[in-house]
Design an enzyme around this catalytic site. Structure first.
Site, short mmCIF file in Angstrom:
data_model
loop_
_atom_site.label_atom_id
_atom_site.label_comp_id
_atom_site.label_asym_id
_atom_site.label_seq_id
_atom_site.Cartn_x
_atom_site.Cartn_y
_atom_site.Cartn_z
N LYS A 69 0.78 -1.29 -0.15
CA LYS A 69 0.02 -0.12 -0.11
C LYS A 69 0.87 1.23 0.02
O LYS A 69 2.05 1.43 0.73
CB LYS A 69 -0.84 0.01 1.28
N SER A 144 -9.75 1.94 2.57
CA SER A 144 -8.93 2.56 1.94
C SER A 144 -7.75 1.62 1.09
O SER A 144 -7.13 2.13 0.31
CB SER A 144 -8.19 3.68 2.68
N SER A 168 -10.29 -0.65 6.79
CA SER A 168 -9.71 -0.60 5.43
C SER A 168 -9.24 -1.67 4.97
O SER A 168 -8.83 -1.58 3.66
CB SER A 168 -8.59 0.71 5.58
#
Ligand SMILES: [Zn+2]
Lengths: 475, 473
Positions: A69, A144, A168
């Site tokens: 990420k 996210s 997330s």
């Protein structure tokens, strides 16, 4: 497309050919991507894979590719939190988890898209544009860590790391039909994770199977002297993987099936609980009365911490700088142009919640609610071993559907945020489909009892085939 | 005598002490020995506040802070807790300072000083830990600067902020308080006060029960005294002219010796304090007994012991115990010569010469002063010559014996003096007659002659006695 496979499949293929070949095939798949899951591909990936072929790395992840990420620091590789304000920032150091992955022989493919500074439920607020859900490119992948989930679902990476502040990791795992774990707070060092809300967030692994999640956790978990909230782990995660849930006591919190829940989601989750019964587990309803206050408490705490964490982005030392007459003007202009709408909204609300006149009314009250929510978990988890509930109340929604209505977007997190407030571990595993879209079953455990939820998830996986379905295969 | 504080002056001080004797910074492993090094060479992701970095508490820093707290007679908090103090400033890499807020590590202590009229107890409100920000270096003056450099070597250094109650009634008392504080910190061996930025002072001042004015950016003790003198005078004059003192913050301009208004309190920051989520609270109360064992004998206790053990004057004991180095030096000397002589020579004579040269006791050797005192006591040299030897060593170096020889300081033999006395009296019949007639002063003429004949090596007092004895025979 590279094979949709797990770590053991990749190891077999490396045996047959080479790590370089595997990495090259993933890079090729990424090159043809239509989902915008990667923000950067690492130009050294092939070189690293070649090195592993040459030196015969014996690490548990030797030659296994992984996607990371955008908010986890990687030396020499852009780490921007998908924000304009960090454009061009390349960290001079590796996050703890990256050091561990490198030592284990993993090959980093690149960085994945996310909601700007991890604030969102849809990966639409990224400065790189939204990531698309591989199951339906008109829909969001969740957020996210949407990029990290979508690239695994699309077969562009076998594994990925995300971060979970209010759901997330679990939300995009559910929306994309992959497995995602939010570890107990402290189980994985946060050193190198660019903070959004420190007291809530954890780095979490994502994969196509529960077994891979356990392997990945064994690599990245454990104590790190640079994160004083991290804690030493005695046993391994992989050892907990037994196909056996006989006698497992499941609690089903009523409050997680409340207003706004999709009928298809509800059915898939109840079917899953039924399956557990068939496998020898028992269930009962439990009540977690403070769930309804969790969202409000979560957003106040998260925004308060965010307002402070994001203060360092002022154009002085790295990332974007918009010139101005004085330092204050430069910093204001930089922040005005660098941050997106949602980030600004949360900074402002967080600043407000912490300010002298409102501190007690909002921030302190939110902390009190947090304690009550924690107590709900403590109480519920004395009677039962795990809690089961839908990860998300609905399947993936359409791109653009909620982005202009922040409140309805916040409501989507209703089943995931209490877990972060309480700091307990929780995993989302594929448990069926609703309107052709994946549904996630959330299994929540006691603090540092990842073993029980991993075992429960593993047994489910061994006895069902939801996780083997790939985008395009479900009618 | 009672100091009645006619202007109603109340002074409180906030002193920032940099614990530069720790090897590493407060929240990271960077070295603290940066003072002579290039800018930004003692930095890491943590003290630069790079995204993703996390603080980890330096346990040694906590111990040092506890030592200080206990030495200031404070209560130690049960468990430490750090807060974030949020504000924007270019030298603050994270946009907040990690500091202690409602649970300072130490609170409610006291320091005893020599006040305007005897001993005074100054309350210590609190002593808390925090991190130092970086340092701005402007190109040219602040107003016309073309640019600013930031040096983060200082960023993350451990600071202890010691806040006093507003108990001081004059700049002199404030100065005494600062000296005493420095003395205690020296004793604890937690910092080197000679390094740049080691102690920084902010002062709160009010007169006639009016509003409190904060004077910031005072970088030396002398500066503190000057700033306070100026500020008290300014407030008094302002009130005398019918003005009102407003709550405000002023900057001390060291070069001009004046204070300048920075901002009124209404515009003051809302720091939005909240607990630092990355640092878990740490129980420190249990450590108190162990830390107490490591506390050295502190200045007040040492002074009392010097009084009783060596039987020296309180004035001497005080002077000798302000600096731990001097106290240790004295004790070494006192072990080898009469402690009372040692007190006079170290406290009055040597310290005077050191102060005059703005140097400290490290510049002198125990053995040298012992030798000088012994020579004087054995009557081999005069007291005057002893002082001369000290000066010579400080200015030119050398050993006492060699200086005695090279400068011919040995007292001449008695018979030489006796011979000179005989000659001087024989050569000065008029002076003798005058003296016998009652003119005391004419004796000086004869003594002067003796000194001339012995080339000044005779002791003037002795020479005078000998002349008298001879005349009166
Ligand atoms: Zn550092």
């Amino acid at each position: 497309m590279a094979a949709w496979t797990d770590i053991s499949g990749i190891k077999q293929r490396i045996e047959a050919s080479s790590a370089e070949e595997i990495t090259a095939s993933y890079l090729e798949t990424i090159g043809k991507s239509r989902i915008n899951g990667f923000t950067t591909v690492w130009d050294k990936a092939l070189e690293v894979a070649r090195g592993i072929d040459k030196d015969g790395n014996s690490g548990p992840m030797a030659g296994v590719p992984i996607a990371i990420k955008e908010n986890i620091s990687t030396t020499g590789l852009s780490t921007t939190c998908s924000s304009k304000i960090l454009q061009g920032y390349v960290p001079p150091y590796d996050a703890h988890v990256i050091e561990k992955l490198k030592a284990a022989g993993a090959v980093i493919l690149g960085k994945t898209n996310m909601d700007e500074f991890a604030m969102g439920t849809s990966t639409e607020s990224s400065c790189y544009g939204p990531t698309l859900n591989p199951w339906d490119t008109g829909r969001v992948p969740g957020g996210s860590s949407g990029g990290s989930a979508a690239v695994v679902a699309a077969g562009e990476a076998p594994l990925s790391l995300g971060s979970d502040t209010g759901g997330s990791v679990r939300c995009p795992a559910a929306f994309c039909g992959v497995v995602g774990l939010k570890p107990t707070y402290g189980a994985v060092s946060r050193y190198g994770l660019i903070s959004y809300a420190n007291s809530l967030e954890q780095i979490g692994p994502m994969a196509t199977t529960v077994a891979d999640i356990a392997i990945l956790m064994d690599v990245i978990g454990g104590y790190d002297h640079r994160d004083s909230t991290s804690i030493k782990k005695e046993n391994t995660y992989v050892d907990s993987l037994k196909d056996d849930v006989k006698g497992l006591k499941i609690g089903v919190p009523e409050e997680y099936f409340g207003e706004g829940i999709d009928e298809g989601v509800k059915k898939a989750v109840w079917d899953a609980i039924g399956k557990y019964e068939d496998m020898g587990a028992s269930w009962k309803k439990v009540s977690m009365p403070h769930t309804k206050y969790a969202l409000a408490s979560y957003y106040i705490i998260a925004m308060s911490e965010a307002s402070s964490n994001l203060a360092r982005f002022d154009g002085t030392r790295y990332g974007l700088r918009v010139e101005g007459e004085t330092w204050h003007i430069m910093a204001s202009k930089t922040r005005a142009q660098g941050f997106g709408e949602e980030v600004k909204r949360r900074i402002l609300l967080g600043t407000y919640a912490l300010s002298a006149g409102y501190h007690d009314k909002y921030y302190l009250k939110a902390l009190k609610v947090r304690t009550l929510v924690k107590q709900d978990f403590d109480r519920a988890l004395t009677d039962v071993d795990v809690l089961m509930a839908p990860t998300m109340p609905t399947p993936a929604f359409k791109i653009g559907e909620k982005i202009d209505d922040p409140l309805s977007l916040y409501l989507a997190d209703v089943n995931t945020v209490p877990v972060n407030l309480a700091g307990v571990p929780s995993i989302s595993v594929p448990c069926g489909f609703a309107d052709g879209l994946p549904v996630g079953l959330q299994i929540i455990g006691k603090p540092f009892d990842e073993n029980t939820i991993l075992q429960a998830a593993y047994s489910f996986e061994q006895n069902t085939d939801h996780h083997t379905k790939r985008p395009g295969e479900v009618a | 005598m009672v100091y009645d504080n006619p202007d109603g002056v109340r002074i409180g001080l906030e002193v920032h002490v940099q614990l530069n004797k720790l090897n590493t910074k407060l929240f990271c492993g960077c070295s603290t020995d940066y003072h002579d090094d290039e800018p930004n060479t003692h930095v890491c992701p943590v003290c630069l506040g790079l995204p993703g970095s996390l603080p980890v508490i330096n346990e040694k820093a906590v111990e040092f802070a506890m030592k200080i707290g206990l030495a200031l007679n404070c209560e130690i908090v049960g468990q430490t807790q750090f807060h974030r103090k949020n504000y924007y400033y270019p030298d603050l890499p994270k946009g907040f300072q990690t500091t202690q807020y409602d649970y300072p590590i130490a609170s409610r202590g006291k320091v005893i000083i020599e006040g305007e009229d005897g001993e005074r107890v100054i309350g210590v409100t609190r002593a808390h830990m925090e991190e130092d920000p970086g340092r701005l270096q402007h190109i040219g003056s602040i107003e016309k600067s073309k640019g600013t450099f930031i040096n983060y070597n200082r960023s993350g250094m451990t600071l202890i902020e010691i806040v006093s109650d507003p108990d001081m009634r004059s700049p002199k008392e404030a100065r005494r308080y600062l000296d005493k504080l420095r003395s205690i910190l020296d004793y604890l061996d937690v910092f080197n006060g000679d390094l740049e930025g080691a102690m920084r002072v902010d002062a709160n001042v009010s007169v006639f029960g009016g509003n409190r004015v904060e004077v910031k950016n005072i970088s030396s003790f002398k500066g503190a005294e000057r700033a306070l003198l100026y500020e008290i005078m300014r407030q008094k004059n302002h009130v005398r002219r019918g003005g009102k003192i407003v709550l405000e913050t002023r900057h001390f301009d060291e070069a001009r010796g004046v204070t300048i208004s920075m901002r009124t309190k209404e515009e003051e920051h809302d720091y939005r304090y909240f607990p630092e989520p990355d640092l878990v609270p740490m129980r420190v109360a249990d450590k108190v007994p162990d830390i107490l064992k490591t506390l050295p004998e502190l200045p007040d206790a040492k002074r009392e012991r010097f009084n009783s053990q060596y039987g020296i004057a309180d004035m001497h004991a005080r002077a000798l115990t302000i600096q731990i180095k001097v106290a240790n030096f004295y004790e070494e000397v006192a072990a080898k010569v009469d402690p009372k002589d040692a007190a006079v020579w170290v406290a009055d004579i040597l310290k005077g010469e050191l102060n005059y040269r703005d140097t400290d006791v490290d510049a002198f050797k125990v053995d040298d002063i012992v030798e000088i005192i012994s020579l004087v006591k054995q009557d081999k040299i005069t007291e005057q010559s002893g002082v001369q030897i000290i000066r010579t060593i400080l200015d030119e170096g050398g050993k006492p014996q060699d200086i005695v020889v090279s400068k011919g300081l040995l007292k001449v033999e008695d018979d030489i003096v006796a011979k000179a006395v005989e000659e001087a009296i024989a050569e000065s019949p008029e002076a003798v007659a005058d003296y016998l007639a009652g003119k005391e002063k004419s004796l000086n003429f004869i003594v002067g002659k003796v000194m001339q004949k012995t080339k000044g090596r005779a002791d003037a007092r002795e020479a005078r006695e000998k002349v008298l004895a001879r005349i009166n025979k």
